[in-house]
Design a protein around this motif. Sequence first.
Motif, mmCIF file in Angstrom:
data_model
loop_
_atom_site.group_PDB
_atom_site.id
_atom_site.type_symbol
_atom_site.label_atom_id
_atom_site.label_comp_id
_atom_site.label_asym_id
_atom_site.label_seq_id
_atom_site.Cartn_x
_atom_site.Cartn_y
_atom_site.Cartn_z
ATOM 1 N N LEU A 295 -4.565 7.536 4.744
ATOM 2 C CA LEU A 295 -5.935 7.991 4.519
ATOM 3 C C LEU A 295 -6.944 7.002 5.112
ATOM 4 O O LEU A 295 -7.974 7.397 5.665
ATOM 5 C CB LEU A 295 -6.198 8.164 3.019
ATOM 6 C CG LEU A 295 -5.586 9.397 2.375
ATOM 7 C CD1 LEU A 295 -5.834 9.414 0.881
ATOM 8 C CD2 LEU A 295 -6.136 10.662 3.003
ATOM 9 N N LEU A 296 -6.624 5.706 4.987
ATOM 10 C CA LEU A 296 -7.510 4.686 5.546
ATOM 11 C C LEU A 296 -7.651 4.895 7.061
ATOM 12 O O LEU A 296 -8.753 4.826 7.615
ATOM 13 C CB LEU A 296 -6.932 3.303 5.237
ATOM 14 C CG LEU A 296 -7.790 2.086 5.549
ATOM 15 C CD1 LEU A 296 -9.048 2.097 4.711
ATOM 16 C CD2 LEU A 296 -7.019 0.795 5.285
ATOM 17 N N LEU B 80 0.514 7.088 1.586
ATOM 18 C CA LEU B 80 -0.586 8.035 1.719
ATOM 19 C C LEU B 80 -1.926 7.306 1.817
ATOM 20 O O LEU B 80 -2.817 7.704 2.563
ATOM 21 C CB LEU B 80 -0.587 8.987 0.519
ATOM 22 C CG LEU B 80 -1.526 10.178 0.633
ATOM 23 C CD1 LEU B 80 -1.134 11.072 1.792
ATOM 24 C CD2 LEU B 80 -1.535 10.985 -0.647
ATOM 25 N N LEU B 81 -2.041 6.212 1.089
ATOM 26 C CA LEU B 81 -3.298 5.464 1.084
ATOM 27 C C LEU B 81 -3.560 4.835 2.451
ATOM 28 O O LEU B 81 -4.674 4.890 2.979
ATOM 29 C CB LEU B 81 -3.224 4.386 0.012
ATOM 30 C CG LEU B 81 -4.563 3.924 -0.531
ATOM 31 C CD1 LEU B 81 -5.224 5.042 -1.287
ATOM 32 C CD2 LEU B 81 -4.372 2.726 -1.417
ATOM 33 N N PHE C 262 0.837 -1.202 0.000
ATOM 34 C CA PHE C 262 0.000 0.000 0.000
ATOM 35 C C PHE C 262 0.862 1.238 0.000
ATOM 36 O O PHE C 262 1.777 1.354 0.801
ATOM 37 C CB PHE C 262 -0.885 0.037 1.236
ATOM 38 C CG PHE C 262 -1.947 -0.984 1.211
ATOM 39 C CD1 PHE C 262 -3.030 -0.835 0.386
ATOM 40 C CD2 PHE C 262 -1.850 -2.103 1.998
ATOM 41 C CE1 PHE C 262 -4.015 -1.792 0.348
ATOM 42 C CE2 PHE C 262 -2.825 -3.063 1.968
ATOM 43 C CZ PHE C 262 -3.907 -2.900 1.142
ATOM 44 N N VAL D 120 -7.104 7.712 8.725
ATOM 45 C CA VAL D 120 -7.824 8.956 8.998
ATOM 46 C C VAL D 120 -9.325 8.722 8.866
ATOM 47 O O VAL D 120 -10.127 9.235 9.653
ATOM 48 C CB VAL D 120 -7.367 10.086 8.054
ATOM 49 C CG1 VAL D 120 -8.204 11.335 8.264
ATOM 50 C CG2 VAL D 120 -5.902 10.414 8.280
ATOM 51 N N ALA D 121 -9.707 7.912 7.880
ATOM 52 C CA ALA D 121 -11.136 7.637 7.678
ATOM 53 C C ALA D 121 -11.719 6.940 8.901
ATOM 54 O O ALA D 121 -12.859 7.195 9.280
ATOM 55 C CB ALA D 121 -11.340 6.782 6.429
ATOM 56 N N VAL D 122 -10.948 6.046 9.522
ATOM 57 C CA VAL D 122 -11.461 5.324 10.681
ATOM 58 C C VAL D 122 -11.458 6.213 11.915
ATOM 59 O O VAL D 122 -12.430 6.257 12.676
ATOM 60 C CB VAL D 122 -10.623 4.052 10.938
ATOM 61 C CG1 VAL D 122 -11.060 3.379 12.222
ATOM 62 C CG2 VAL D 122 -10.764 3.093 9.769
ATOM 63 N N LEU D 123 -10.356 6.944 12.126
ATOM 64 C CA LEU D 123 -10.177 7.661 13.392
ATOM 65 C C LEU D 123 -10.718 9.088 13.351
ATOM 66 O O LEU D 123 -10.902 9.695 14.403
ATOM 67 C CB LEU D 123 -8.690 7.698 13.761
ATOM 68 C CG LEU D 123 -8.026 6.328 13.926
ATOM 69 C CD1 LEU D 123 -6.528 6.485 14.113
ATOM 70 C CD2 LEU D 123 -8.625 5.587 15.106
ATOM 71 N N GLY D 124 -10.942 9.639 12.174
ATOM 72 C CA GLY D 124 -11.376 11.031 12.081
ATOM 73 C C GLY D 124 -10.175 11.956 12.152
ATOM 74 O O GLY D 124 -9.221 11.657 12.865
#
Lengths: 347, 296
Positions: free
Chosen positions: B148-149, B144-145, B141, B151-155
């Motif tokens: 981002l994953l 950055l990906l 992976f 960040v999507a989970v943790l906010g």
Amino acid sequence: MTRTSSSDLELSAAVGRPGGPVPPTGDGGPPPRLGGRLGLVGGKLAGAAVVLLGAATAAFAAQAALPGDRATVILNVRAGQAIQRTPEELAAINEEYGLKNPLVVQYLDYLGGLVRGDLGTSYQQHRPVAALILEQLGPTLTLTATAIVLAWLLMVTWVTLTAGRGPALRALGEAVDTAAAGLPHYWLGILLLLVFALTLGWFPVIGGTGPVGLLLPALTLAIPLAGFLGQATRAEFERSLAQPFVLSARMRGMGDAGVRLRHVLRHSVLPAVTLSGWALGATISGAVVVETVYSRAGIGTVLVSAVNAQDLPVVTGVVVLIAALYVVANLLVDLAYALIDPRLKDA
Amino acid sequence: MTILDRRPRFARTAPGGGTPTRRGPRRSPRPAPDLVAAVLVLVFFAVALAAPSALAPRDPFALDLVNALRPPSAEHWFGTDESGRDLYTRIVHGARQSLLIGVGATVLSLAIALVLGSLAALAGRFVAGTVNRVVEVLFAFPTLLLALLLVAVLGPSAWTQVVAVGVGTAPGYARMIRGQILSARNSGYVEAAVALGHPRGWILRTHVLPNAIRPLVAVFALSVGQSIVWASSLSFLGLGVAPPAPEWGALLDAGKIYVTQAWWLTVLPGLVIVLLALATTTIGKHIQSALEKGEK
């Protein structure tokens, strides 16, 4: 070919990855035996499958790990606001997404969906993720492919011109490689935008989808990639220049340009070819930033807004897709290897 | 930038690859000019971290709407933003948060990498194989990906940035540490120690681990700059520290809508990040070559 221990390490850190032909790195693996070709192909496919399964598992884990009650989160994401939900509302969502099933069942459901090409349903837009991504995939793939081609053109030209021509040019070449590889995409994008679009007016500020609008974003991705590939190629290029076959080509009366392009280049691009398969994934994720800088449509825009809204199925859908592209790219790299290096055909 | 991070620079071949080292007259101990410049840059930011007001006495949040979007001048060295805030002051005051995120992410990344890398190299066959597979999959992976994953989970928040960048960059370093340990373990001196009948644990402690871990000093220096670049990328996308905090990525995020009217709002914070990354890279390279000299 003798290598210093530090270059071994560099290669094992950067090049030795599943799928790619791995140079002897002291990793302890047995050398590939003649006639073991079927096993080699099988091993590569198995490696690809493991990467895909790993990506799918990570994607599922991320969805399951969303803090708080998932049904509530889904409703909140859908509505764009956080409020108390009634049990009836929650029950409907739990039913729809199968959230009350045991995790193992959910996991298997998810994997089964992936096999059928079902990436899940967006929390926010209530549409299939696969359709959402497919709509935006074209511009991003065009951008990425253009960037990789441009990067190779830039890198080959630069390395052929500067490698093996004395210490001054070597220092210059290396300095440019390092500086280019270290440039953050957002900064380079803004600089190019300011210089070429605003000051010189050669390109439109908001790119659009035409070939002219593609060039600046692709260049933004290509320059750091060219620097990165150049670092891998330059050392190999100088090593190849010292090989006996170069001497014999020169003795046959071949000119310097011919030797460099026909013989040396072919030998020295191998590390960069291996890195390109991996670079595809990195370039796509770089495209996320570049699309934001140039306000281009594409996967990046979808991904950023999905991350912002915690629309996890979309985020994980992109993750799984990029993992799949990565696997395909590495299989292509193996193919390219056989074309460039005839020795590998017989192996 | 995406690409650079995956290949820790500490193990780069010397120019010319296998050519024998020059045996000229001994160089004078005068430090290289790039190292001096890098240390000066670092000292500046260290002061900015410890006592920002000494370098920029103004208030980073003071509004001055009359002087909004002014270009760089003697009065405002780096110009002003859309609310008339002084950009130089904001960059200096933002150093603390940006640097702490960078250092925090690096510490986390190397800690994860050390555990995974050691397990993949030294644990029993099953554990080592499994960990190695996991690391390889994560390495597939792009950084950055992966970030981002997370960040999507943790906010989005500063803490998320530390975790996201730390986890995102860890797989590359884990691979590197594994390689280090394996190459130390396969070396002549370890073979000699085994032949002499020294116990396994003793060999690990005195030979393998020190040799595998020493290069991490250089990696740490290189990685801090890279982590700051990654963290600022997240903020630039609007997924990190939110404006009006003067964190550097947040400055970029706030400035990007004014890119056509006020170039300094994005170019100058970006330049600061690039300078700092360059400085840490230079220092890391010098540490690395000093370590290599010591080994010879």
